[in-house]
Design an enzyme around this catalytic site. Structure first.
Site, PDB file in Angstrom:
ATOM      1  N   LYS A 209       0.837  -1.197   0.000  1.00  0.00           N
ATOM      2  CA  LYS A 209       0.000   0.000   0.000  1.00  0.00           C
ATOM      3  C   LYS A 209       0.878   1.256   0.000  1.00  0.00           C
ATOM      4  O   LYS A 209       0.665   2.175  -0.767  1.00  0.00           O
ATOM      5  CB  LYS A 209      -0.912  -0.034   1.230  1.00  0.00           C
ATOM      6  N   GLU A 215      10.480  -4.692   4.610  1.00  0.00           N
ATOM      7  CA  GLU A 215      10.601  -6.102   4.200  1.00  0.00           C
ATOM      8  C   GLU A 215      10.318  -6.255   2.700  1.00  0.00           C
ATOM      9  O   GLU A 215      11.064  -6.911   1.967  1.00  0.00           O
ATOM     10  CB  GLU A 215       9.611  -6.982   4.983  1.00  0.00           C
ATOM     11  N   GLY A 271      -5.009  -2.185   5.066  1.00  0.00           N
ATOM     12  CA  GLY A 271      -4.182  -3.305   4.599  1.00  0.00           C
ATOM     13  C   GLY A 271      -4.858  -4.647   4.817  1.00  0.00           C
ATOM     14  O   GLY A 271      -4.973  -5.464   3.897  1.00  0.00           O
ATOM     15  N   ARG A 272      -5.357  -4.887   6.036  1.00  0.00           N
ATOM     16  CA  ARG A 272      -5.917  -6.206   6.335  1.00  0.00           C
ATOM     17  C   ARG A 272      -7.312  -6.408   5.747  1.00  0.00           C
ATOM     18  O   ARG A 272      -7.931  -7.445   5.931  1.00  0.00           O
ATOM     19  CB  ARG A 272      -5.904  -6.452   7.849  1.00  0.00           C
ATOM     20  N   GLU A 357      -5.241  -7.367  15.043  1.00  0.00           N
ATOM     21  CA  GLU A 357      -4.715  -6.044  14.704  1.00  0.00           C
ATOM     22  C   GLU A 357      -5.840  -5.004  14.730  1.00  0.00           C
ATOM     23  O   GLU A 357      -5.604  -3.830  14.972  1.00  0.00           O
ATOM     24  CB  GLU A 357      -4.051  -6.079  13.316  1.00  0.00           C
ATOM     25  N   HIS A 388      -5.671 -33.839  16.995  1.00  0.00           N
ATOM     26  CA  HIS A 388      -4.594 -34.714  17.459  1.00  0.00           C
ATOM     27  C   HIS A 388      -3.453 -33.905  18.043  1.00  0.00           C
ATOM     28  O   HIS A 388      -2.350 -34.414  18.203  1.00  0.00           O
ATOM     29  CB  HIS A 388      -4.108 -35.587  16.305  1.00  0.00           C
TER      30      HIS A 388
HETATM   31  C1  G6Q Z   1      -2.675  -4.078   7.876  1.00  0.00           C
HETATM   32  C2  G6Q Z   1      -1.472  -3.421   8.316  1.00  0.00           C
HETATM   33  C3  G6Q Z   1      -0.186  -4.068   7.856  1.00  0.00           C
HETATM   34  C4  G6Q Z   1       0.211  -3.734   6.435  1.00  0.00           C
HETATM   35  C5  G6Q Z   1       1.655  -4.169   6.218  1.00  0.00           C
HETATM   36  C6  G6Q Z   1       2.117  -3.931   4.807  1.00  0.00           C
HETATM   37  O1  G6Q Z   1      -3.780  -3.674   8.080  1.00  0.00           O
HETATM   38  O2  G6Q Z   1      -1.522  -2.088   7.990  1.00  0.00           O
HETATM   39  O3  G6Q Z   1      -0.214  -5.469   7.997  1.00  0.00           O
HETATM   40  O4  G6Q Z   1      -0.649  -4.331   5.527  1.00  0.00           O
HETATM   41  O5  G6Q Z   1       2.488  -3.514   7.112  1.00  0.00           O
HETATM   42  O6  G6Q Z   1       2.047  -2.581   4.497  1.00  0.00           O
HETATM   43  P1  G6Q Z   1       2.209  -2.110   3.019  1.00  0.00           P
HETATM   44  O7  G6Q Z   1       1.102  -2.670   2.225  1.00  0.00           O
HETATM   45  O8  G6Q Z   1       2.192  -0.619   3.050  1.00  0.00           O
HETATM   46  O9  G6Q Z   1       3.528  -2.645   2.530  1.00  0.00           O
END
Ligand code: G6Q
Length: 552
Positions: A209, A215, A271-272, A357, A388
């Site tokens: 986003k 990462e 994001g989520r 979250e 199990h």
């Molecule tokens: C979700 C969070 C988080 C986010 C990641 C990736 O609701 O905001 O999990 O999606 O940190 O962020 P970017 O999409 O900006 O790389």
């Protein structure tokens, strides 16, 4: 502006607390025996999806009191504000409009003069065109070979949704392109993935986003270097191997991705909650655009149900209320998500983020410390594997662990008796958690098996199950795109309703910031031995130890 009282100081909350005390010793076993219509009364439908709450520790009065709580928290008002696109994510001054991503074509939603439905469908159209170009081979790699592998790189909300959905829908996947996911900054993740790919036929999809996430950008840079290494360091046309998915559309260009190779979404998509947007590209590529649209349609059907159904028949509302009852009035610290479908093996990690979250917060939306528990600890595994492993604690452990059992009536991979065995197990688990086994029953069973008095006395206590543990059962016709869409939207709205009741902002995530911030100076210290930042002795000790060892 005068603030509303904290929810735990309202008459509705107090009435529930009193009701919880009054009904503490009631056992669901007796309630089922007394009322043969309990299942009919406490199971609810949206289309072909069934939500069975009859094994929650509730009765008519509990439901009434919980509905009063929903009214006291103005759940309907918050729902409507969300659906209208008001900036209910107040700490980031944003709307939370993931529901707009599943509006049908020609749907009607204008926010601040912008036709949101037209924006969404314009981008879906572009997504379909890019997918056709990749699948039909009109978009190819530098050496003019069609793509055979797609590596989707993202993390958190830009990874978990597509990963979960594609795993759930393997039966719908089209042949021809292998889709891989890389999320971890641990080099193991990308190294193992690249070992399965050929540079000439690999397309990298960078899903972020912000397009600034450490990462993801590190993995994207490694992918770019790998391409350059494999295809010749001088190649200037490497961007042909990259597609960007972002809400920050200026930034992919800085990385070198061409504007026509960026699919957009918007800051009002959390994001989520973003698998329905451009972030869902790997899903749509895997199952095809038509089936991706079926998934959106399923979610939209749940949105309509959530928006228009009275609270007392509204699945997300009732499911949320049962959860609030468990967390706040029965003291349940955790929710086990237990899908009886191997395809849903990534559902628990997905819901872990969606739930924890969103609602794992310490202050209410006005910044006041909370005096009550919010989001439960979410964990889970597909049944029967979990049976199990950790179910022992669910059945005989000392704490109330609420369970969500999720099962399709029909398997996408029907083989012999497998599915009947699976269903028998899920139904039995919910029954066992509810019924338990009394001391008298345990003793009678031992005697019937020929045990002597001493053995009965020794073993009977270990064979007692308290029962009365709450569970919800969700049945779907099958795990297909439409019903997966419904299921995920059900959970999204459940989480939203719980957040509204707990008065938290379910759409921010400040709790993930501090660790990220502290990692920056530590990375400097690990990279350059002359740098020393002040830390506590534990952190300094660990950094010193790592510096003293060879790390590559
Ligand atoms: C979700 C969070 C988080 C986010 C990641 C990736 O609701 O905001 O999990 O999606 O940190 O962020 P970017 O999409 O900006 O790389």
């Amino acid at each position: 502006m005068s603030l509303p009282p904290p929810i735990d100081q309202t008459p509705a909350w107090r009435a529930l607390a009193a009701h919880a005390t009054a009904t503490r010793n009631r056992h669901m076993r007796e309630q089922f025996a007394k009322d043969p219509a309990r299942f009919d009364k406490l199971s609810f439908r949206c289309g072909n999806l069934l939500l069975d709450l009859s094994r929650q520790r509730i009765d008519d009065e509990t439901v009434e009191l919980l509905l009063d709580l929903a009214r006291a928290a103005d759940v309907e008002g918050w729902r409507d504000r969300m659906l209208r696109g008001e900036p209910i994510n107040t700490t980031e001054n944003r709307a939370a409009l993931h529901t707009a991503l599943r509006l049908p074509a020609g749907g009607n939603l204008t926010v601040d003069g912008t036709d949101i439905a037209a924006l969404v469908h314009g981008e879906l159209q572009r997504m379909g065109e890019i997918i056709a170009a990749v699948r039909e081979g009109t978009w190819r790699g530098i050496t003019e070979k069609p793509f055979k592998s797609v590596v989707a790189m993202g993390i958190g909300g830009s990874d978990l949704g597509p990963r979960m959905a594609l795993e759930a829908l393997t039966a719908d996947q089209l042949p021809g392109i292998d889709i891989h996911f890389v999320s971890n900054v641990d080099g193991t993740d990308i190294a193992r993935t690249l070992a399965k790919c050929e540079a000439e036929t690999t397309l990298f999809v960078i899903a972020s986003k912000t397009f600034t996430t450490q990462e993801t950008m590190t993995n994207a840079e490694t992918a770019r270097s790998w391409l350059q290494e494999k295809l010749g360091p001088g190649i200037i046309d490497w961007p042909r191997h990259f597609l960007g998915l972002s809400a920050n559309t200026g930034v992919p260009g800085k990385f070198g991705i061409r504007p026509e190779q960026v699919l957009q979404f918007w800051d009002w998509v959390g994001g989520r909650y973003s698998l329905w947007s451009a972030i869902g590209f790997p899903i749509a590529l895997g199952i095809g655009m038509d089936k991706f649209r079926e998934m959106l349609d399923g979610a939209h059907a749940m949105d309509r149900h959530f928006a228009t159904t009275p609270l007392n028949e509204n699945l997300p509302v009732l499911m949320a209320l049962a959860g609030v009852w468990n967390v706040n009035f029965l003291g349940s610290p955790a929710l086990a998500v237990l899908p009886y479908d191997q395809g849903l093996s990534k559902l628990a990690p997905y819901l872990q983020q969606a739930d924890m979250e969103s609602n794992g917060k310490g202050v209410d939306r006005w910044g006041r410390p909370l005096g009550y528990a919010t989001g439960p600890i979410v964990f889970g595994e597909p049944g029967t594997n979990g049976q199990h492993a950790f179910y022992q604690l669910l059945h005989q452990g000392p704490e109330v662990i609420a369970c969500d059992f999720i099962a399709p009536l029909k398997s996408r991979y029907p083989i012999g008796r497998h599915h009947d065995m699976l269903l028998a197990n899920v139904f039995a688990q919910a029954e066992a958690l509810m019924r338990g086994r009394t001391r008298a029953e345990a003793e009678a069973e031992l005697r019937a098996a020929g045990a002597d008095d001493a053995t009965v006395a020794q073993l009977a206590p270990h064979k007692v199950f308290p029962g009365n543990w709450p569970s919800t059962t969700i049945l779907l016709p099958q795990v297909d795109p439409y019903h997966l869409g419904m299921l995920i939207a059900l959970y999204e709205h459940k989480i939203f309703v719980q957040g509204a009741i707990w008065s938290v902002n379910s759409f921010d995530q400040w709790g993930v910031e501090l660790g990220k911030q502290l990692a920056k100076p530590i990375l400097e210290e690990l990279t350059d031995a002359s740098i020393q930042h002040p830390h506590d002795s534990a952190t300094s000790g660990l950094i010193a130890l790592a510096r003293s060892q060879p790390r590559s």
